[in-house]
Design a protein around this motif. Structure first.
Motif, mmCIF file in Angstrom:
data_model
loop_
_atom_site.group_PDB
_atom_site.id
_atom_site.type_symbol
_atom_site.label_atom_id
_atom_site.label_comp_id
_atom_site.label_asym_id
_atom_site.label_seq_id
_atom_site.Cartn_x
_atom_site.Cartn_y
_atom_site.Cartn_z
ATOM 1 N N CYS A 245 -34.297 10.874 62.806
ATOM 2 C CA CYS A 245 -34.254 12.425 62.769
ATOM 3 C C CYS A 245 -32.661 12.629 62.879
ATOM 4 C CB CYS A 245 -35.134 13.004 63.633
ATOM 5 S SG CYS A 245 -35.190 14.841 63.402
ATOM 6 N N ASP A 246 -32.082 12.960 61.754
ATOM 7 C CA ASP A 246 -30.565 12.844 61.764
ATOM 8 C C ASP A 246 -29.880 14.266 61.340
ATOM 9 O OD1 ASP A 246 -31.329 12.709 59.259
ATOM 10 O OD2 ASP A 246 -30.275 11.090 58.730
ATOM 11 N N HIS A 247 -30.639 15.316 61.027
ATOM 12 C CA HIS A 247 -30.013 16.459 60.646
ATOM 13 C C HIS A 247 -30.038 17.395 61.895
ATOM 14 C CE1 HIS A 247 -34.435 17.556 60.692
ATOM 15 N NE2 HIS A 247 -33.799 18.716 61.052
ATOM 16 N N MET A 248 -28.957 18.289 61.559
ATOM 17 C CA MET A 248 -28.594 19.382 62.700
ATOM 18 C C MET A 248 -28.397 20.631 61.974
ATOM 19 S SD MET A 248 -24.609 18.534 63.433
ATOM 20 C CE MET A 248 -24.324 19.937 64.224
ATOM 21 N N LEU A 249 -28.528 21.743 62.750
ATOM 22 C CA LEU A 249 -28.381 23.132 62.304
ATOM 23 C C LEU A 249 -26.589 23.419 62.061
ATOM 24 C CD1 LEU A 249 -29.984 25.759 61.804
ATOM 25 C CD2 LEU A 249 -29.429 26.269 64.025
ATOM 26 N N ALA A 250 -26.674 23.888 60.687
ATOM 27 C CA ALA A 250 -25.381 24.392 60.453
ATOM 28 C C ALA A 250 -25.125 25.909 60.006
ATOM 29 C CB ALA A 250 -24.863 23.595 59.028
ATOM 30 N N GLY A 251 -26.123 26.585 59.964
ATOM 31 C CA GLY A 251 -26.132 28.193 59.758
ATOM 32 C C GLY A 251 -27.559 28.588 59.713
ATOM 33 N N ILE A 252 -27.506 29.954 59.706
ATOM 34 C CA ILE A 252 -28.953 30.593 59.562
ATOM 35 C C ILE A 252 -28.679 31.402 58.448
ATOM 36 C CG2 ILE A 252 -30.559 32.454 60.162
ATOM 37 C CD1 ILE A 252 -29.351 31.465 63.178
ATOM 38 N N LYS A 253 -29.565 31.279 57.182
ATOM 39 C CA LYS A 253 -28.812 31.405 55.659
ATOM 40 C C LYS A 253 -29.509 32.847 55.651
ATOM 41 C CE LYS A 253 -30.976 28.000 53.257
ATOM 42 N NZ LYS A 253 -31.447 27.104 51.896
ATOM 43 N N SER A 254 -30.890 33.262 56.024
ATOM 44 C CA SER A 254 -31.375 34.652 55.541
ATOM 45 C C SER A 254 -32.510 34.971 56.592
ATOM 46 C CB SER A 254 -32.005 34.549 54.265
ATOM 47 O OG SER A 254 -32.848 33.617 53.793
ATOM 48 N N LEU A 255 -32.955 35.836 56.468
ATOM 49 C CA LEU A 255 -34.012 36.528 57.156
ATOM 50 C C LEU A 255 -35.083 37.241 56.303
ATOM 51 C CD1 LEU A 255 -33.879 39.671 59.622
ATOM 52 C CD2 LEU A 255 -32.164 39.014 57.968
ATOM 53 N N LYS A 256 -36.355 37.111 56.842
ATOM 54 C CA LYS A 256 -37.520 38.033 55.849
ATOM 55 C C LYS A 256 -38.328 38.473 57.196
ATOM 56 C CE LYS A 256 -41.187 37.633 52.714
ATOM 57 N NZ LYS A 256 -41.953 36.817 51.961
ATOM 58 N N ILE A 257 -38.394 39.924 57.229
ATOM 59 C CA ILE A 257 -39.173 40.357 58.108
ATOM 60 C C ILE A 257 -40.506 40.591 57.459
ATOM 61 C CG2 ILE A 257 -39.727 42.794 59.340
ATOM 62 C CD1 ILE A 257 -36.726 43.094 59.518
ATOM 63 N N VAL A 258 -41.622 39.955 57.974
ATOM 64 C CA VAL A 258 -42.747 39.628 57.272
ATOM 65 C C VAL A 258 -43.736 40.922 57.420
ATOM 66 C CG1 VAL A 258 -45.059 38.333 57.196
ATOM 67 C CG2 VAL A 258 -42.637 37.034 57.461
ATOM 68 N N LYS A 259 -43.552 41.451 58.806
ATOM 69 C CA LYS A 259 -44.706 42.497 59.052
ATOM 70 C C LYS A 259 -43.900 43.114 60.334
ATOM 71 C CE LYS A 259 -49.317 43.724 59.091
ATOM 72 N NZ LYS A 259 -49.492 44.446 58.111
ATOM 73 N N LYS A 260 -44.576 44.232 60.728
ATOM 74 C CA LYS A 260 -44.068 44.851 61.819
ATOM 75 C C LYS A 260 -45.523 45.206 62.517
ATOM 76 C CE LYS A 260 -41.341 48.370 64.149
ATOM 77 N NZ LYS A 260 -40.586 47.242 65.198
ATOM 78 N N THR A 261 -46.021 44.657 63.468
ATOM 79 C CA THR A 261 -47.233 44.846 64.020
ATOM 80 C C THR A 261 -47.412 44.233 65.710
ATOM 81 O OG1 THR A 261 -49.553 44.530 63.866
ATOM 82 C CG2 THR A 261 -48.317 42.796 63.477
ATOM 83 N N GLY A 262 -48.076 45.084 66.400
ATOM 84 C CA GLY A 262 -48.165 44.540 67.853
ATOM 85 C C GLY A 262 -47.199 44.952 68.799
ATOM 86 N N ASP A 263 -47.140 44.347 69.834
ATOM 87 C CA ASP A 263 -46.143 44.869 71.096
ATOM 88 C C ASP A 263 -44.873 44.545 70.883
ATOM 89 O OD1 ASP A 263 -48.574 45.847 72.092
ATOM 90 O OD2 ASP A 263 -48.619 44.336 73.686
ATOM 91 N N LYS A 264 -43.983 44.711 71.613
ATOM 92 C CA LYS A 264 -42.510 44.349 71.695
ATOM 93 C C LYS A 264 -42.315 42.879 71.872
ATOM 94 C CE LYS A 264 -38.031 45.090 73.755
ATOM 95 N NZ LYS A 264 -37.074 45.954 74.868
ATOM 96 N N HIS A 265 -43.293 42.497 72.826
ATOM 97 C CA HIS A 265 -43.348 41.065 73.006
ATOM 98 C C HIS A 265 -44.535 40.124 72.404
ATOM 99 C CE1 HIS A 265 -39.980 41.862 75.839
ATOM 100 N NE2 HIS A 265 -40.758 42.715 76.454
ATOM 101 N N GLY A 266 -44.453 39.113 71.722
ATOM 102 C CA GLY A 266 -45.360 38.395 71.287
ATOM 103 C C GLY A 266 -44.989 37.010 70.593
ATOM 104 N N SER A 267 -45.696 36.562 69.915
ATOM 105 C CA SER A 267 -45.255 35.236 69.140
ATOM 106 C C SER A 267 -46.549 34.943 68.124
ATOM 107 C CB SER A 267 -45.295 34.252 70.065
ATOM 108 O OG SER A 267 -46.776 33.990 70.392
ATOM 109 N N TRP A 268 -45.634 34.332 66.839
ATOM 110 C CA TRP A 268 -46.572 34.183 65.732
ATOM 111 C C TRP A 268 -46.090 32.837 65.036
ATOM 112 C CZ3 TRP A 268 -45.653 34.818 60.529
ATOM 113 C CH2 TRP A 268 -44.423 35.193 59.995
ATOM 114 N N MET A 269 -46.888 32.130 64.343
ATOM 115 C CA MET A 269 -46.709 30.834 64.119
ATOM 116 C C MET A 269 -47.633 30.281 63.287
ATOM 117 S SD MET A 269 -47.501 28.989 67.734
ATOM 118 C CE MET A 269 -47.271 30.569 68.699
ATOM 119 N N LYS A 270 -47.166 29.080 62.350
ATOM 120 C CA LYS A 270 -48.138 28.103 61.960
ATOM 121 C C LYS A 270 -48.229 26.791 62.647
ATOM 122 C CE LYS A 270 -47.273 29.578 57.118
ATOM 123 N NZ LYS A 270 -46.705 29.126 55.732
ATOM 124 N N ASP A 271 -49.266 25.926 62.281
ATOM 125 C CA ASP A 271 -49.254 24.693 62.874
ATOM 126 C C ASP A 271 -48.932 23.705 62.118
ATOM 127 O OD1 ASP A 271 -50.162 22.411 63.975
ATOM 128 O OD2 ASP A 271 -52.345 23.052 64.350
#
Length: 373
Positions: free
Chosen positions: A116-142
């Motif tokens: 495993c030989d890669h490292m983070l060089a930058g954050i290219k873009s963002l996409k706001i998928v949805k706005k729902t729920g409380d101020k704090h939380g988490s969402w993810m895929k497996d």
């Protein structure tokens, strides 16, 4: 005649009493003289003891002086004759320590798969998928499964997971009606949970440092563990509800927390997700002060900082457990376009992007990576 006899009797009695009083007085005088002689003898002996004590004290002090002098001589001769030996022993200890450190690094590379030989060089873009729920939380895929299900865990204390068939279903306005609800036997604490290979790993609410392993399909607890040293202070100062933050990268399951004994710095722990055993722990140089979140990617910890009032999030501290990254040469990496804060940021090693929850919005950040130096 009777009177004469009576007087004679009284005279005899008085004479007898006088003799007895005289004898008593003499006995008292004898006792006083004897006591005086005894006192003189005791005082004389005490004086002799004081003289003896002074003599003994003088001899002891003289003996201690001689011992100290002899000890100084021994120390001097020892330092002269053994200095070379001490240097050799010291060099041997350093060599042994270096050898052990190299062996430990080899073991870690085997355990963590150094390919495993890669490292983070930058954050290219963002996409706001949805706005729902409380101020704090988490969402993810497996990332350990082939399906495209989305999991939403709303709030910093809750016991219900919302499972969606895919991201399109989640984005629909009536998404809650189409969600499969999974109820946990124990609520979670914070927002540092993670889903991997069909299991939810989370910090059990009300416990100091208990991590639960929950089978989402079968809906039962399959294992649990205690994470040593964790749970006493928040993992990140700006996310006080999260005491243990669990993360997934190409190498599997990690735990991130902070410890007061090392000044509130962040500690990372590699956990075997099958056996729930601790494999290794690293004390990092990254502080939890002004931190809001962190994530693991390719054996490397990236800590995200912000202002207490919210602002532009930035990655300002990086720690590679295999020392494959020169962390001092990495520039500060800013998150694009958005002002605010994050309650959680999780790396998905399968899609090589970040799933974040910021002020009630569910966000995806795409990454730019490069080869580790």
């Amino acid at each position: 005649m009777q009177d004469a006899a009576l007087m004679n009797y009284i005279d005899r009695r008085i004479l007898s009493l006088e003799k007895r009083l005289e004898k008593c007085n003499q006995d008292i005088l004898d006792y006083v003289e004897e006591f005086r002689d005894f006192s003189k003898m005791v005082l004389s002996r005490l004086a002799g003891l004081n003289n003896y004590k002074a003599e003994v004290k003088s001899e002891v002090e003289n003996l201690l002086t001689r011992i100290e002098r002899a000890q100084r001589d021994i120390d001097y001769f020892g330092s002269v004759t053994d200095s070379n030996t001490c240097i050799e022993v010291h060099e041997d200890l350093v060599k042994q320590q270096l050898f052990e450190e190299e062996e430990e690094k080899k073991k870690l590379k085997l355990m963590l798969n150094a390919s495993c030989d890669h490292m983070l060089a930058g954050i290219k873009s963002l996409k706001i998928v949805k706005k729902t729920g409380d101020k704090h939380g988490s969402w993810m895929k497996d990332p350990g499964k082939k399906h495209t299900k989305i999991y939403v865990l709303n709030g910093s204390v809750n016991n219900v997971i919302l499972e969606f068939a895919n991201i399109m279903t989640f984005m629909e306005s009536s998404h809650v009606l189409k969600a499969r609800r999974v109820t946990l036997p124990f609520p979670w604490e914070g927002t540092g949970h993670i889903i991997y290979q069909g299991f939810l790993f989370y910090h059990r609410y009300g416990s100091l440092n208990e991590i639960i392993k929950f089978n989402i399909q079968k809906r039962n607890v399959t294992d649990q563990m205690l994470l040593p040293g964790a749970g006493r202070i928040p993992a990140y100062q700006l996310s006080p509800s999260t005491k243990i933050d669990l993360a997934i990268d190409e190498q599997g399951l990690w735990a991130i927390h902070a410890e007061p004994e090392i000044g509130g710095n962040i500690v990372i722990t590699k956990i075997n997700h099958i056996t729930m055993a601790v494999e290794h722990t690293w004390d990092t140089s990254c502080t939890s002060k002004d931190a809001e979140a962190a994530f693991m990617a390719c054996n490397t910890l990236y800590v995200v900082y912000n202002l207490p009032s919210g602002g532009t999030s930035r990655i300002q501290c990086v720690y590679d457990v295999l020392d494959a990254v020169n962390t001092y040469e990495i520039p500060v990496l800013h998150f694009p376009k958005r002002q605010g804060s994050h309650s959680t940021i999780h790396y998905n090693p399968k899609e090589k992007q970040l799933f974040a929850w910021g002020d009630g919005s569910q966000i995806i950040y795409k990454l730019h990576t490069k080869q580790k130096v």
